[in-house]
Write a protein that holds these residues in place. Sequence first.
Motif, PDB file in Angstrom:
ATOM      1  N   GLU A 111     -74.829 126.882  21.841  1.00 35.04           N
ATOM      2  CA  GLU A 111     -74.711 128.205  21.219  1.00 35.04           C
ATOM      3  C   GLU A 111     -73.410 128.829  21.695  1.00 35.04           C
ATOM      4  OE1 GLU A 111     -78.262 130.415  22.007  1.00 35.04           O
ATOM      5  OE2 GLU A 111     -79.524 128.963  20.949  1.00 35.04           O
ATOM      6  N   VAL A 112     -72.406 128.783  20.841  1.00 32.05           N
ATOM      7  CA  VAL A 112     -71.042 129.133  21.233  1.00 32.05           C
ATOM      8  C   VAL A 112     -70.634 130.450  20.584  1.00 32.05           C
ATOM      9  CG1 VAL A 112     -68.628 128.394  21.187  1.00 32.05           C
ATOM     10  CG2 VAL A 112     -70.447 126.695  21.482  1.00 32.05           C
ATOM     11  N   ASP A 113     -70.151 131.383  21.388  1.00 35.39           N
ATOM     12  CA  ASP A 113     -69.628 132.654  20.897  1.00 35.39           C
ATOM     13  C   ASP A 113     -68.184 132.424  20.447  1.00 35.39           C
ATOM     14  OD1 ASP A 113     -68.465 135.142  20.557  1.00 35.39           O
ATOM     15  OD2 ASP A 113     -69.403 136.035  22.324  1.00 35.39           O
ATOM     16  N   PRO A 114     -67.904 132.603  19.171  1.00 29.24           N
ATOM     17  CA  PRO A 114     -66.543 132.285  18.692  1.00 29.24           C
ATOM     18  C   PRO A 114     -65.472 133.162  19.341  1.00 29.24           C
ATOM     19  CG  PRO A 114     -67.818 133.401  16.990  1.00 29.24           C
ATOM     20  CD  PRO A 114     -68.769 133.071  18.090  1.00 29.24           C
ATOM     21  N   GLN A 115     -65.834 134.364  19.749  1.00 32.84           N
ATOM     22  CA  GLN A 115     -64.850 135.234  20.408  1.00 32.84           C
ATOM     23  C   GLN A 115     -64.422 134.663  21.754  1.00 32.84           C
ATOM     24  OE1 GLN A 115     -63.402 138.039  19.219  1.00 32.84           O
ATOM     25  NE2 GLN A 115     -64.461 137.799  17.275  1.00 32.84           N
ATOM     26  N   LYS A 116     -65.302 133.936  22.388  1.00 26.88           N
ATOM     27  CA  LYS A 116     -65.008 133.413  23.726  1.00 26.88           C
ATOM     28  C   LYS A 116     -64.606 131.945  23.708  1.00 26.88           C
ATOM     29  CE  LYS A 116     -68.223 136.652  25.896  1.00 26.88           C
ATOM     30  NZ  LYS A 116     -69.560 136.784  26.520  1.00 26.88           N
ATOM     31  N   HIS A 117     -64.724 131.325  22.566  1.00 32.41           N
ATOM     32  CA  HIS A 117     -64.442 129.896  22.490  1.00 32.41           C
ATOM     33  C   HIS A 117     -62.945 129.626  22.577  1.00 32.41           C
ATOM     34  CE1 HIS A 117     -65.392 125.741  21.746  1.00 32.41           C
ATOM     35  NE2 HIS A 117     -64.589 125.682  20.700  1.00 32.41           N
ATOM     36  N   ARG A 118     -62.573 128.530  23.223  1.00 37.01           N
ATOM     37  CA  ARG A 118     -61.180 128.102  23.313  1.00 37.01           C
ATOM     38  C   ARG A 118     -61.074 126.621  22.993  1.00 37.01           C
ATOM     39  NH1 ARG A 118     -61.301 132.755  23.521  1.00 37.01           N
ATOM     40  NH2 ARG A 118     -60.305 134.206  24.972  1.00 37.01           N
ATOM     41  N   LEU A 119     -59.946 126.232  22.421  1.00 38.93           N
ATOM     42  CA  LEU A 119     -59.627 124.821  22.222  1.00 38.93           C
ATOM     43  C   LEU A 119     -58.387 124.500  23.039  1.00 38.93           C
ATOM     44  CD1 LEU A 119     -59.864 122.041  20.804  1.00 38.93           C
ATOM     45  CD2 LEU A 119     -58.429 122.984  18.969  1.00 38.93           C
ATOM     46  N   MET A 120     -58.493 123.558  23.951  1.00 33.31           N
ATOM     47  CA  MET A 120     -57.368 123.152  24.789  1.00 33.31           C
ATOM     48  C   MET A 120     -56.773 121.837  24.274  1.00 33.31           C
ATOM     49  SD  MET A 120     -57.431 121.972  28.816  1.00 33.31           S
ATOM     50  CE  MET A 120     -57.681 123.588  29.526  1.00 33.31           C
ATOM     51  N   ILE A 121     -55.449 121.733  24.316  1.00 32.64           N
ATOM     52  CA  ILE A 121     -54.786 120.438  24.128  1.00 32.64           C
ATOM     53  C   ILE A 121     -54.060 120.128  25.434  1.00 32.64           C
ATOM     54  CG2 ILE A 121     -53.069 119.135  22.834  1.00 32.64           C
ATOM     55  CD1 ILE A 121     -53.642 120.750  20.402  1.00 32.64           C
ATOM     56  N   ASN A 122     -54.383 118.989  26.028  1.00 36.88           N
ATOM     57  CA  ASN A 122     -53.711 118.622  27.277  1.00 36.88           C
ATOM     58  C   ASN A 122     -53.423 117.118  27.305  1.00 36.88           C
ATOM     59  OD1 ASN A 122     -56.264 117.600  27.707  1.00 36.88           O
ATOM     60  ND2 ASN A 122     -56.435 118.375  29.801  1.00 36.88           N
ATOM     61  N   PRO A 128     -48.958 121.887  27.259  1.00 34.09           N
ATOM     62  CA  PRO A 128     -50.418 122.068  27.128  1.00 34.09           C
ATOM     63  C   PRO A 128     -50.709 123.438  26.527  1.00 34.09           C
ATOM     64  CG  PRO A 128     -49.841 121.260  29.321  1.00 34.09           C
ATOM     65  CD  PRO A 128     -48.549 121.652  28.656  1.00 34.09           C
ATOM     66  N   LEU A 129     -51.695 123.490  25.646  1.00 32.56           N
ATOM     67  CA  LEU A 129     -51.961 124.731  24.904  1.00 32.56           C
ATOM     68  C   LEU A 129     -53.451 125.061  24.925  1.00 32.56           C
ATOM     69  CD1 LEU A 129     -49.794 124.035  21.720  1.00 32.56           C
ATOM     70  CD2 LEU A 129     -49.245 125.640  23.556  1.00 32.56           C
ATOM     71  N   LEU A 260     -58.797 118.554  23.355  1.00 36.17           N
ATOM     72  CA  LEU A 260     -58.180 117.361  22.794  1.00 36.17           C
ATOM     73  C   LEU A 260     -57.197 116.852  23.845  1.00 36.17           C
ATOM     74  CD1 LEU A 260     -57.481 118.960  19.328  1.00 36.17           C
ATOM     75  CD2 LEU A 260     -58.859 116.886  19.590  1.00 36.17           C
ATOM     76  N   GLU A 261     -57.485 115.692  24.396  1.00 31.41           N
ATOM     77  CA  GLU A 261     -56.587 115.125  25.410  1.00 31.41           C
ATOM     78  C   GLU A 261     -55.804 113.984  24.781  1.00 31.41           C
ATOM     79  OE1 GLU A 261     -58.401 114.248  29.207  1.00 31.41           O
ATOM     80  OE2 GLU A 261     -56.852 112.751  29.677  1.00 31.41           O
ATOM     81  N   VAL A 262     -54.503 113.961  25.052  1.00 29.56           N
ATOM     82  CA  VAL A 262     -53.658 112.873  24.559  1.00 29.56           C
ATOM     83  C   VAL A 262     -53.442 111.883  25.703  1.00 29.56           C
ATOM     84  CG1 VAL A 262     -51.414 112.264  23.581  1.00 29.56           C
ATOM     85  CG2 VAL A 262     -52.525 114.400  22.900  1.00 29.56           C
ATOM     86  N   GLY A 263     -53.649 110.599  25.424  1.00 33.29           N
ATOM     87  CA  GLY A 263     -53.500 109.568  26.455  1.00 33.29           C
ATOM     88  C   GLY A 263     -52.780 108.337  25.918  1.00 33.29           C
TER      89      GLY A 263
END
Lengths: 420, 420
Positions: A111-122, A128-129, A260-263
């Motif tokens: 149950e995810v609150d969209p206001q608090k959700h984050r997507l990381m790219i590392n 990194p974002l 999303l991790e790039v490897g």
Amino acid sequence: MTKTSTRRGFMKGGLTAGAALATAGLTAPARAEGDPAITEIQDWNRYSGPGVDASPYGKPSDFEAHVVRRNVAWLTADPVSSVNFTPLHELDGIITPNGLCFERHHAGVAEVDPQKHRLMINGLVDTPLVFTMADLMRFPRENHVYFLECAANSGMEWRGAQLNGCQYTHGMVHCVMYTGVKLKHLLEEAGVKTAGKWVMPEGADASAMTRSIPLEKALDDCLVAFKMNGEALRPEQGYPLRLVVPGWEGNMWVKWLRRLEVGDEPWHAREETSKYTDLLADGKARRFTWVMDVKSVITSPSPQMPITHGKGRTVLTGLAWSGTGRIARVDVSLDGGRNWVTARLDGPSLPKALHRFYHEFDWDGSELFLQSRAIDEAGFVQPTKPELRAVRGANSIYHNNGIQTWHVATDGVVENVEIS
Amino acid sequence: MTKTSTRRGFMKGGLTAGAALATAGLTAPARAEGDPAITEIQDWNRYSGPGVDASPYGKPSDFEAHVVRRNVAWLTADPVSSVNFTPLHELDGIITPNGLCFERHHAGVAEVDPQKHRLMINGLVDTPLVFTMADLMRFPRENHVYFLECAANSGMEWRGAQLNGCQYTHGMVHCVMYTGVKLKHLLEEAGVKTAGKWVMPEGADASAMTRSIPLEKALDDCLVAFKMNGEALRPEQGYPLRLVVPGWEGNMWVKWLRRLEVGDEPWHAREETSKYTDLLADGKARRFTWVMDVKSVITSPSPQMPITHGKGRTVLTGLAWSGTGRIARVDVSLDGGRNWVTARLDGPSLPKALHRFYHEFDWDGSELFLQSRAIDEAGFVQPTKPELRAVRGANSIYHNNGIQTWHVATDGVVENVEIS
């Protein structure tokens, strides 16, 4: 027709010449004036409800209460389970309504609150974002109708389980219009280093779902999606964010996407080693079998949708799809694969989407062995189950795209059978 | 920029040179590592719900509870009313989810048992017929994505009502995949007599809705439909049966369809004389104005969807449609119609369906006057409101396809305005 050793098995050898394959002319099923039906017309206007104000978000009719994602007790030990099936036999067209979409969850629905959700790219990126949902809304969007199929769809049929309904044999698939941002744009924003060759999406649910996706696919047609059929993703479909990996196995479409991790190499995660590999007869296993093969199923008549009208004009319909692209043709057989006729494809033909097919025929009341065989635009042909087992054995759970057979008895009752 | 006498009116004359029209490059809205956002990442996997078993027919997230067909008190005298609006500003793509489809009912929502429902064809036919729902399932089916628009959509804007949100100015439209039987097949089954030139569909609701449809249209692309987006019609959309009259005004798409009468002239029903006629400035009225004209609206930014992210990359999106066929092009203006740029059409382009368009631009923070102008494949161009009033006057309720203007203030707040 002789039964084999399986409960509902039949020998192909002695097949009776059953149904006429010719497309039916418009001979009269409808009733003429004077028919008792006319006197049955109801005065519906005596009672009309107040409209939709009581439920500003609409619901189906109470008369459709049986059209749900599971309505049998025998399928799993407990009615609370982690998989729910599209009722394909009740649907038509190629769009699955959001309330009836197949879903599989591995550790509950986050149950995810969209206001608090984050997507990381590392990982192997220049910068990194971390994106908020609002950040993502500032990238160019695309809309595509795609099917999502679980790799395990039809999995129990490898060893002849013969579940009695296409909802349970083939219902781990749905098809909606997804709206999202191309993963390519987000990766370009972060800047993938030269050594970066793989991308690992990670879910925010308790299973922290992870898979390895080659960079070529990530930069091709993958979407970071936030809407399905126009509205926000449903909770069990990854609200507020999921990965869309067109044509590839559903498990890779990571839900509640948070990272999303790039490897430089795949991660060999649980879901691509212990699970989602295909054990062959010689004990070796296929890995990274991502593309969903060309496949089809007849949704009506089918075990949950018998013929109740007797002889005469009958509409046969079903779905076909391929992870490679469009469906070029669907053939239908009424006699277990002896004779084939080309079905009528209807509705828009979109790549990596469901295709709807129909075959109208006059049923003479004799038993039928219904089959459909899809051919995609790349030339791949859906195999028979014996052909598939000859190559892959019977140990697999995943990637069964074998031709399904439904037996129609003279009383119109339909059963899941295998013919050999 | 000078305001006119209307509350939110503006003079076109003194328009400031506001926004840059160039498509934005991918300059950075996303946040770099070390940004506080990273520390905000939530541990969503601490709580995951049990899945969908409790509601085998799925529902939206509780976080989306505001996305409904009406959520304002000011619109009508009582919250219980006979019209409910698609929340266009919250949606994307071209498919409207069934729970959010516009609907208008004229005497409540009929509650029809499909087992007892009948469809009669009578009048100037060789063989009057009555069909059960099961009878209809034996005819060949088709699937089409079509928009349905009420002729009164945007009607209050004729005289400058300036409702503050595209849900209420343009939300009397929806777009779903309909499944049904061609009306042509049913009329052929009954056999239309040579004198038969018109068809009158009749609803089973308390208003017994009736309209006159020329035989040419009835034999062309009309459907007797029983499914929308794959599942059964929703009650307020005519469950179990409605007429689909592609590209023509929504009032003709008769719901709870129970009868089709064939006649030699139109019936001049209430809904095509007292209602659904267009009173011109000279006191004469246009009749039988069936085709919905080429039209578009920007859904974001819009009054219900202001710009909250400040300057920089901004996604403008909207919808375009035409009862004539496909949309060929959509132009967008950020300065009230002085300068135009071609928007990007996205998703499948289907005849008589909604088309989604986007325009990505860098907002410099100055005020904007947003407009969109659609052009269909027949060459029809969406007119300005002044152009429309010059021809039709301001008495009309129906068929307002004038260009809509949204004013974006420097703080991102958006209002419905007219420029002259």
